[in-house]
Enzyme design. Structure first.
Site, mmCIF file in Angstrom:
data_model
loop_
_atom_site.group_PDB
_atom_site.id
_atom_site.type_symbol
_atom_site.label_atom_id
_atom_site.label_comp_id
_atom_site.label_asym_id
_atom_site.label_seq_id
_atom_site.Cartn_x
_atom_site.Cartn_y
_atom_site.Cartn_z
ATOM 1 N N HIS A 84 0.806 -1.220 0.000
ATOM 2 C CA HIS A 84 0.000 0.000 0.000
ATOM 3 C C HIS A 84 0.844 1.278 0.000
ATOM 4 O O HIS A 84 0.365 2.329 -0.413
ATOM 5 C CB HIS A 84 -0.960 -0.007 1.193
ATOM 6 C CG HIS A 84 -1.937 -1.135 1.122
ATOM 7 N ND1 HIS A 84 -3.225 -0.976 0.693
ATOM 8 C CD2 HIS A 84 -1.782 -2.460 1.342
ATOM 9 C CE1 HIS A 84 -3.833 -2.167 0.674
ATOM 10 N NE2 HIS A 84 -2.965 -3.080 1.071
ATOM 11 N N ASP A 201 -11.880 -5.468 0.853
ATOM 12 C CA ASP A 201 -10.770 -6.441 0.855
ATOM 13 C C ASP A 201 -11.275 -7.869 0.632
ATOM 14 O O ASP A 201 -12.141 -8.339 1.361
ATOM 15 C CB ASP A 201 -10.077 -6.315 2.230
ATOM 16 C CG ASP A 201 -8.918 -7.278 2.446
ATOM 17 O OD1 ASP A 201 -8.554 -8.016 1.518
ATOM 18 O OD2 ASP A 201 -8.367 -7.253 3.571
ATOM 19 N N HIS A 370 0.924 -18.153 13.686
ATOM 20 C CA HIS A 370 0.643 -17.022 12.797
ATOM 21 C C HIS A 370 -0.863 -16.908 12.628
ATOM 22 O O HIS A 370 -1.568 -17.911 12.572
ATOM 23 C CB HIS A 370 1.302 -17.222 11.431
ATOM 24 C CG HIS A 370 0.919 -16.162 10.440
ATOM 25 N ND1 HIS A 370 1.281 -14.842 10.614
ATOM 26 C CD2 HIS A 370 0.182 -16.213 9.306
ATOM 27 C CE1 HIS A 370 0.784 -14.132 9.605
ATOM 28 N NE2 HIS A 370 0.120 -14.927 8.807
ATOM 29 N N GLY A 373 -3.982 -11.229 8.812
ATOM 30 C CA GLY A 373 -4.494 -9.889 9.076
ATOM 31 C C GLY A 373 -5.735 -9.563 8.269
ATOM 32 O O GLY A 373 -6.277 -8.464 8.365
ATOM 33 N N HIS A 374 -6.161 -10.507 7.442
ATOM 34 C CA HIS A 374 -7.315 -10.245 6.569
ATOM 35 C C HIS A 374 -8.541 -11.037 7.031
ATOM 36 O O HIS A 374 -8.432 -12.200 7.402
ATOM 37 C CB HIS A 374 -6.982 -10.625 5.125
ATOM 38 C CG HIS A 374 -5.866 -9.814 4.549
ATOM 39 N ND1 HIS A 374 -6.079 -8.613 3.908
ATOM 40 C CD2 HIS A 374 -4.536 -10.022 4.543
ATOM 41 C CE1 HIS A 374 -4.915 -8.122 3.526
ATOM 42 N NE2 HIS A 374 -3.960 -8.957 3.898
ATOM 43 N N HIS A 396 -8.567 -6.067 -3.876
ATOM 44 C CA HIS A 396 -7.485 -6.696 -3.118
ATOM 45 C C HIS A 396 -7.570 -8.217 -3.199
ATOM 46 O O HIS A 396 -7.985 -8.881 -2.250
ATOM 47 C CB HIS A 396 -7.519 -6.228 -1.655
ATOM 48 C CG HIS A 396 -6.186 -6.278 -0.970
ATOM 49 N ND1 HIS A 396 -5.623 -7.453 -0.550
ATOM 50 C CD2 HIS A 396 -5.310 -5.316 -0.642
ATOM 51 C CE1 HIS A 396 -4.467 -7.199 0.016
ATOM 52 N NE2 HIS A 396 -4.236 -5.894 -0.036
#
Ligand SMILES: [Zn+2]
Ligand SMILES: [Zn+2]
Length: 563
Positions: A84, A201, A370, A373-374, A396
Site C-alpha cells: 500500500h 478487501d 501465525h 491480518g485479513h 485486493h
C-alpha cells in the site's frame, strides 16, 4: 438521498480506476476522480517472482496518472504495508499535493522518501480516525479498522452522487493488542445513511468463519517458550508490530532479552516504539551484537527473513553467516508468517539450512504461530451487512477471490427493498457512478513497471522496456556454471554485455569473471549450493564491481546453472 428523483443538472460523474491490486496480489492503488479533482488511495508495490532476475520491486504503470498530472490533488494511505505504501516515492513526484496517512503509516513512508532523496516538505499530513479532510469537491473521512499492524484506516469519500467507502485491508479483531477497536459503529452509521458503493478487501474470502484476533498466537508461543531450551529465533514480517508486542510480552514473562535482527525489523521496531505502538520495558531489549554475550536460553531474536529472502537475517543465520546470531541443537526457529505464493521454495531451503544447524523448526502448519491480518468470509459478510451498499466492488485479491467475494455479497444483500449490484472490476477498468447508476465504462492504461532499487529507476518489464536505464548504463549478463554437488565453479564465468560501455578498460570482463570466482570461493558450502542466495550475492558483488570500476550501474543479471 434518492438519486433517481433529483433532476440531472450536470452530467457529473465519479470515476474510480483501480490501477493495481485487482486480479493480482499487491501493488494496490486506486484513482478516484470527480471533475478536475483526482485523489489517489494507496500506492503499493508487488514483490517479484524469484525468476524475475534483476528486479527488486514492481509498481503499477503510471501512464494514467501522468495523463492527468494537474488533476491529482492528494494521495491517501490506508496503512503502512508495502503493498500500500511501497510505491509512494514513485508517485509523489507526479503531483504537488499532500499525502495523508496515520502517524504510523507516515513514519513508515519517511525512510522510503529519504532513500529516494525526496524532500516531502510539508506534504506529509497526519490524520486521525474520524477526521475529515476536504479536497476540492470531495470530502474524505478516515475510519479505524483492525488489521495485522497498528493505525490502519478505511476511507469514506463523499461526493455529490453519494458516499463511496474503501475498507483498506482489515480483519475484525475484537480484542486488539493496542485496544484500538474497529469502528464498526461508523460503518453502520454510514450504512444507515446510505452508501453508494463499497470497495472491500477480498484476500481471505475463501476462508470460512472468522480469522481470529492477533492474541490467538499467544497460546502456541507459550508452548514454544516453555519447550525451548536454547535460543529462540522468530522470523516475521517487519511490519507485524502486534506480533512483536506478543513476543516481547512473552519474553518478559519467560525472562528472555529481546534482539530485533535485520535492518527493517530494527527500523520498524524503533518507529513503533517511538510512536508508542510497541512497548518494550527498559532493560529487555538488546542489540544483535550483544546476543553472543547471553546464554541461549536468555535470548529471543525477532528476525527478518520469514520468506526466505536471501539477504535477510534468518537466511544469514541459517547458513551460519550472521555476524552475531548462531544456531545450535538446543535452539528453535519459528516462522511466524504465511508463505507468500512463489516463496515456498526459498522458505523450504532456509528451513533445511536451519535443520542442518541442528535447530528445531516450527511453522504455522505445526502450531498456531501465525494469524492472518485479513478477514475471513464471516467478517467480510458482516461488513457487507453493516454497510449495505447499492454497488459493491470486491478489491485486493486475485480474480477468483474477487469473483467469490461477489457471490458472497449477492447472497448477503439479496432481498430487502433493493438488491446490491456487483461490479466485478479489474485493473484499469474505469468505473463510473452518476445519477443514472454505475457501470464499467472504459479502460485506462495499466501494467507493471519493474524497479531495480539500487538504481532508483525503472527497469522495464520482461522486454526491458525501460530504454533509459539500458541506454545509460546497459546490461551485463553473467552466466556462471557451478557444480551441483560442491557448488564450485565448473568453468570460467561468461559475461555478455549490451549497451554497457567500459571505455578503454579491456580487462574489465576478465576481472569481473575473477570477482565472480573469488565471490564463489569465499562463500560457504551452504551458500554455494543455494542458488537463490548465490544469485543475489553475485548480483550485489557485480554491481559493486562495475560501479567501482566505471562509475556506472548496469543492470546485472547473474544466471546460475547447476551442472
Ligand atoms: Zn494489502
Ligand atoms: Zn495490509
Amino acid at each position: 438521498m434518492d438519486q433517481a428523483a433529483s433532476p440531472v443538472v450536470t452530467p457529473a460523474t465519479l470515476e474510480v480506476v483501480p490501477l493495481g491490486g485487482l486480479g493480482e496480489f499487491g501493488m494496490n492503488m486506486m484513482a478516484v476522480s470527480w471533475e478536475d479533482t483526482t485523489v489517489l488511495i494507496d500506492a503499493g508495490v508487488m514483490f517479484p517472482d524469484p525468476d524475475q532476475l534483476g528486479v527488486d520491486l514492481i509498481i503499477p504503470d503510471m501512464t494514467y496518472l501522468e495523463s492527468r498530472r494537474d488533476r491529482v490533488k492528494a494521495l491517501v494511505l490506508t496503512h503502512g504495508h508495502e503493498d500500500h505504501i511501497g510505491a509512494v516515492p514513485h508517485v509523489m513526484p507526479l503531483f504537488d499535493g499532500p499525502v495523508y496517512g496515520t502517524a504510523m503509516t507516515l513514519a513508515l513512508v519517511e525512510p522510503k522518501l529519504e532513500e529516494h532523496r525526496i524532500d516531502a516538505g510539508k506534504r506529509l499530513t497526519t490524520i486521525r480516525p474520524r477526521q475529515t479532510v476536504t479536497i476540492g469537491p470531495l470530502s474524505l473521512e478516515f475510519i479505524r479498522v483492525t488489521h495485522s499492524m497498528p493505525d490502519c484506516v478505511a476511507v469514506a469519500i463523499t461526493c455529490p452522487v453519494g458516499v463511496v467507502l474503501f475498507t483498506g485491508d482489515f480483519k475484525i479483531d475484537q480484542t486488539p493488542i493496542d485496544g484500538e477497536h474497529f469502528d464498526l459503529h461508523r460503518f453502520a452509521e454510514l450504512g444507515a445513511q446510505g452508501v453508494l458503493a463499497l470497495f472491500s478487501d477480498s484476500t481471505n474470502i475463501d476462508r470460512k468463519g472468522f480469522t481470529g484476533p492477533e492474541i490467538d498466537v499467544i497460546e502456541a508461543f507459550e508452548e514454544v517458550f516453555t519447550s525451548t531450551e536454547g535460543k529462540l529465533v522468530v522470523a516475521a514480517f517487519s511490519s507485524s508490530v502486534y506480533r512483536m508486542q506478543v513476543l516481547v510480552d512473552l519474553a518478559v514473562q519467560f525472562d528472555r532479552r529481546v534482539a530485533f535482527v535485520g535492518r527493517s525489523m530494527e527500523r520498524t521496531s524503533e518507529i513503533a516504539q517511538r510512536l508508542g505502538f510497541l512497548r518494550v520495558p527498559s532493560g529487555v531489549q538488546i542489540r544483535d551484537s550483544e546476543v553472543p554475550n547471553f546464554a541461549g536460553q536468555d535470548v529471543l531474536c525477532i528476525a527478518t527473513g520469514s520468506q526466505g529472502e536471501p539477504q535477510a537475517a534468518l537466511s544469514r543465520i541459517a547458513i551460519d553467516d550472521h555476524r552475531f546470531v548462531r544456531l545450535g541443537p538446543d535452539d528453535t526457529v519459528v516462522l511466524s508468517a504465511r508463505a507468500i505464493p512463489g516463496n515456498e521454495k526459498a522458505i523450504a531451503r532456509t528451513m533445511s539450512h536451519v535443520a542442518r544447524r541442528g535447530a528445531h523448526v516450527i511453522t504455522d502448519s505445526m502450531k498456531h504461530v501465525h494469524v492472518s491480518g485479513h478477514g475471513s468470509e464471516e467478517e467480510l459478510k458482516l461488513v457487507l451487512s453493516l454497510v449495505r451498499p447499492r454497488y459493491f466492488v470486491p478489491v485486493h485479491g486475485e480474480y477468483r477471490q474477487l469473483a467469490q467475494h461477489a457471490r458472497v455479497a449477492r447472497r448477503v444483500l439479496a432481498g430487502g427493498d433493493r438488491s446490491v449490484q456487483v461490479l466485478l472490476a479489474q485493473d484499469g477498468d474505469i468505473i463510473q457512478f452518476d445519477q443514472a447508476g454505475a457501470r464499467i465504462a472504459d479502460k485506462a492504461p495499466t501494467g507493471r513497471v519493474l524497479i531495480d532499487v539500487t538504481r532508483v529507476g525503472e527497469v522495464g518489464d520482461e522486454v526491458l522496456r525501460d530504454r533509459r536505464h539500458l541506454a545509460a548504463d546497459g546490461i551485463v549478463v553473467a552466466v556462471v556454471a557451478i557444480s551441483r554437488d560442491t557448488g564450485a565453479l565448473a568453468g570460467p564465468p561468461e559475461l555478455v554485455a549490451r549497451g554497457f560501455v567500459s571505455g578503454d578498460d579491456d580487462a574489465i570482463f576478465d576481472d569481473a569473471a575473477g570477482a565472480i570466482a573469488e565471490c564463489i570461493q569465499a562463500s560457504s558450502m551452504d551458500e554455494r549450493t543455494d542458488q537463490g542466495l548465490m544469485t543475489e550475492k553475485l548480483r550485489v558483488e557485480l554491481r559493486r564491481f562495475f560501479k567501482k570500476r566505471t562509475g556506472r550501474r548496469p543492470l546485472v543479471l547473474p544466471v546460475l546453472m547447476e551442472i
